[in-house]
Design a protein around this motif. Sequence first.
Motif, mmCIF file in Angstrom:
data_model
loop_
_atom_site.group_PDB
_atom_site.id
_atom_site.type_symbol
_atom_site.label_atom_id
_atom_site.label_comp_id
_atom_site.label_asym_id
_atom_site.label_seq_id
_atom_site.Cartn_x
_atom_site.Cartn_y
_atom_site.Cartn_z
ATOM 1 N N ALA A 177 -40.634 -18.524 -57.215
ATOM 2 C CA ALA A 177 -41.322 -19.805 -57.127
ATOM 3 C C ALA A 177 -40.325 -20.913 -56.797
ATOM 4 O O ALA A 177 -39.554 -21.316 -57.672
ATOM 5 N N PRO A 178 -40.321 -21.345 -55.530
ATOM 6 C CA PRO A 178 -41.167 -20.894 -54.427
ATOM 7 C C PRO A 178 -40.707 -19.535 -53.896
ATOM 8 O O PRO A 178 -39.521 -19.200 -54.007
ATOM 9 N N LEU A 179 -41.653 -18.813 -53.320
ATOM 10 C CA LEU A 179 -41.344 -17.499 -52.773
ATOM 11 C C LEU A 179 -40.327 -17.664 -51.640
ATOM 12 O O LEU A 179 -40.577 -18.351 -50.650
ATOM 13 N N THR A 180 -39.175 -17.020 -51.797
ATOM 14 C CA THR A 180 -38.052 -17.218 -50.878
ATOM 15 C C THR A 180 -37.460 -15.874 -50.489
ATOM 16 O O THR A 180 -37.380 -14.951 -51.312
ATOM 17 N N THR A 181 -37.051 -15.765 -49.222
ATOM 18 C CA THR A 181 -36.440 -14.530 -48.751
ATOM 19 C C THR A 181 -35.112 -14.840 -48.056
ATOM 20 O O THR A 181 -34.565 -15.942 -48.201
ATOM 21 N N VAL A 182 -34.578 -13.886 -47.338
ATOM 22 C CA VAL A 182 -33.307 -14.077 -46.638
ATOM 23 C C VAL A 182 -33.507 -13.837 -45.148
ATOM 24 O O VAL A 182 -34.386 -13.088 -44.733
ATOM 25 N N ALA A 183 -32.666 -14.480 -44.341
ATOM 26 C CA ALA A 183 -32.781 -14.362 -42.890
ATOM 27 C C ALA A 183 -31.437 -14.664 -42.244
ATOM 28 O O ALA A 183 -30.468 -15.037 -42.914
ATOM 29 N N ASN A 184 -31.384 -14.475 -40.928
ATOM 30 C CA ASN A 184 -30.224 -14.853 -40.115
ATOM 31 C C ASN A 184 -28.914 -14.327 -40.691
ATOM 32 O O ASN A 184 -28.715 -13.138 -40.796
ATOM 33 N N ASN A 185 -28.021 -15.249 -41.114
ATOM 34 C CA ASN A 185 -26.683 -14.837 -41.559
ATOM 35 C C ASN A 185 -26.506 -14.941 -43.073
ATOM 36 O O ASN A 185 -25.375 -14.988 -43.563
ATOM 37 N N TRP A 187 -25.932 -14.075 -46.869
ATOM 38 C CA TRP A 187 -25.099 -13.017 -47.461
ATOM 39 C C TRP A 187 -25.922 -11.761 -47.787
ATOM 40 O O TRP A 187 -25.534 -10.655 -47.387
ATOM 41 N N PRO A 188 -27.083 -11.861 -48.488
ATOM 42 C CA PRO A 188 -27.853 -10.638 -48.766
ATOM 43 C C PRO A 188 -28.344 -9.944 -47.501
ATOM 44 O O PRO A 188 -28.459 -8.717 -47.470
ATOM 45 N N GLN A 189 -28.634 -10.714 -46.453
ATOM 46 C CA GLN A 189 -29.078 -10.110 -45.196
ATOM 47 C C GLN A 189 -27.957 -9.263 -44.580
ATOM 48 O O GLN A 189 -28.211 -8.183 -44.037
ATOM 49 N N GLN A 190 -26.725 -9.736 -44.674
ATOM 50 C CA GLN A 190 -25.593 -8.957 -44.163
ATOM 51 C C GLN A 190 -25.452 -7.631 -44.921
ATOM 52 O O GLN A 190 -25.112 -6.601 -44.331
ATOM 53 N N LEU A 191 -25.725 -7.671 -46.216
ATOM 54 C CA LEU A 191 -25.664 -6.451 -47.020
ATOM 55 C C LEU A 191 -26.807 -5.505 -46.655
ATOM 56 O O LEU A 191 -26.616 -4.293 -46.521
ATOM 57 N N LEU A 192 -28.003 -6.061 -46.480
ATOM 58 C CA LEU A 192 -29.160 -5.247 -46.096
ATOM 59 C C LEU A 192 -28.917 -4.527 -44.775
ATOM 60 O O LEU A 192 -29.325 -3.372 -44.600
ATOM 61 N N ALA A 193 -28.244 -5.214 -43.864
ATOM 62 C CA ALA A 193 -27.990 -4.625 -42.552
ATOM 63 C C ALA A 193 -27.153 -3.357 -42.651
ATOM 64 O O ALA A 193 -27.322 -2.431 -41.848
ATOM 65 N N ILE A 194 -26.258 -3.278 -43.637
ATOM 66 C CA ILE A 194 -25.453 -2.075 -43.829
ATOM 67 C C ILE A 194 -26.350 -0.888 -44.154
ATOM 68 O O ILE A 194 -26.108 0.236 -43.707
ATOM 69 N N GLN A 196 -29.304 -0.393 -43.148
ATOM 70 C CA GLN A 196 -30.223 -0.133 -42.028
ATOM 71 C C GLN A 196 -31.683 -0.410 -42.401
ATOM 72 O O GLN A 196 -32.492 0.488 -42.607
ATOM 73 N N VAL A 197 -32.012 -1.704 -42.515
ATOM 74 C CA VAL A 197 -33.393 -2.090 -42.791
ATOM 75 C C VAL A 197 -33.896 -3.021 -41.691
ATOM 76 O O VAL A 197 -33.103 -3.668 -40.995
ATOM 77 N N ASP A 198 -35.199 -3.076 -41.549
ATOM 78 C CA ASP A 198 -35.848 -4.051 -40.681
ATOM 79 C C ASP A 198 -36.388 -5.174 -41.558
ATOM 80 O O ASP A 198 -37.268 -4.934 -42.396
ATOM 81 N N ASN A 199 -35.857 -6.357 -41.398
ATOM 82 C CA ASN A 199 -36.339 -7.528 -42.126
ATOM 83 C C ASN A 199 -37.301 -8.283 -41.216
ATOM 84 O O ASN A 199 -36.880 -8.884 -40.237
ATOM 85 N N PRO A 200 -38.604 -8.274 -41.517
ATOM 86 C CA PRO A 200 -39.571 -8.927 -40.637
ATOM 87 C C PRO A 200 -39.408 -10.434 -40.564
ATOM 88 O O PRO A 200 -39.986 -11.079 -39.689
ATOM 89 N N PHE A 201 -38.611 -11.000 -41.474
ATOM 90 C CA PHE A 201 -38.444 -12.453 -41.518
ATOM 91 C C PHE A 201 -37.046 -12.909 -41.089
ATOM 92 O O PHE A 201 -36.673 -14.061 -41.295
ATOM 93 N N GLY A 206 -33.379 -21.040 -40.785
ATOM 94 C CA GLY A 206 -32.545 -21.119 -41.975
ATOM 95 C C GLY A 206 -32.196 -19.745 -42.522
ATOM 96 O O GLY A 206 -32.814 -18.739 -42.162
ATOM 97 N N ASP A 207 -31.210 -19.720 -43.400
ATOM 98 C CA ASP A 207 -30.788 -18.443 -43.988
ATOM 99 C C ASP A 207 -31.649 -18.030 -45.175
ATOM 100 O O ASP A 207 -31.725 -16.846 -45.501
ATOM 101 N N TYR A 208 -32.301 -19.013 -45.808
ATOM 102 C CA TYR A 208 -33.093 -18.710 -47.002
ATOM 103 C C TYR A 208 -34.467 -19.371 -46.895
ATOM 104 O O TYR A 208 -34.784 -20.333 -47.597
ATOM 105 N N PRO A 209 -35.310 -18.869 -45.996
ATOM 106 C CA PRO A 209 -36.618 -19.502 -45.762
ATOM 107 C C PRO A 209 -37.626 -19.242 -46.882
ATOM 108 O O PRO A 209 -37.598 -18.201 -47.531
#
Length: 288
Positions: A177-185, A187-194, A196-201, A206-209
Amino acid sequence: MKIKSQLFLIVKSLLLLLTFSFSLSSSAADNKAVRLVVAAPHIVEMLYAIGAGDSIIGTTEHSDYPQAATKIPRIGNYAGLQVERILQLKPDYIVAWKTGNPEVDLNRLEKLGMTVVYSNPTDLKSVADELIMLGELTGQKSKANQIATAYMDKLNRLKQKYKTHQPISVFYQLWTAPLTTVANNAWPQQLLAICQVDNPFIALKGDYPQLSIEHVMMAKPKLIIIPTSTGEPNQIKGYWQQFNAIPAVKNKQIITVNSDKLHRMTPRALDELEVMCEKIDNARAVYF
């Protein structure tokens, strides 16, 4: 001739002794412990990792790893630094987070004569660079190089291990609250990329939309990841049970990870990254 030879040997011995004494004196001066005020938990953690934790004379709230860090006097938090208190401590350096500390406080400290050294890790490799920089600052070069090398070795092993794994659609619930995710560059997105995931967002602004439940329902992720810890409590899995149209909910593929480890830009993040990648692999087995 014999007397001259003896005198020469005596003078030479005295010169060697003086040189050795000067060397010891210089070494002692070079190894004098620095006094640091450290303005972010990830910097505190890295200093302890390289054996320089005893140099810290003041830090901010939430600096809680390792346990010894909880006993360091507090001089503020991410929202503000206690400038007068820092001046009283008379540190040799203030080690601050470039994007995580109030710029107005740091500028004031610099104007008052304090030397500010900035930590600014932007990607996974820069953690190793930060370790080496802190090692040079504290006289712990050898230990810092050792920890940095071990970090990079582990990072490369994880990249190699997961690089051919089939991507899986993931919603990373950074906050509720508010519902927030990660995107672009982020830090958690860089870890997720290792892993091998598809992040639809990933391409949102922004990095934390911030987004809505409807966005998640439309994206239909196969896995929901919820980072949580004592320091960063997040909404529990039960929050999503009413949204059975989401594949991750329908197939009971909602996992948690330790945000205290994962979200700090330190070598310890790779320990939790390894755990997260294994959990993502378990979810793959459900679908593929």
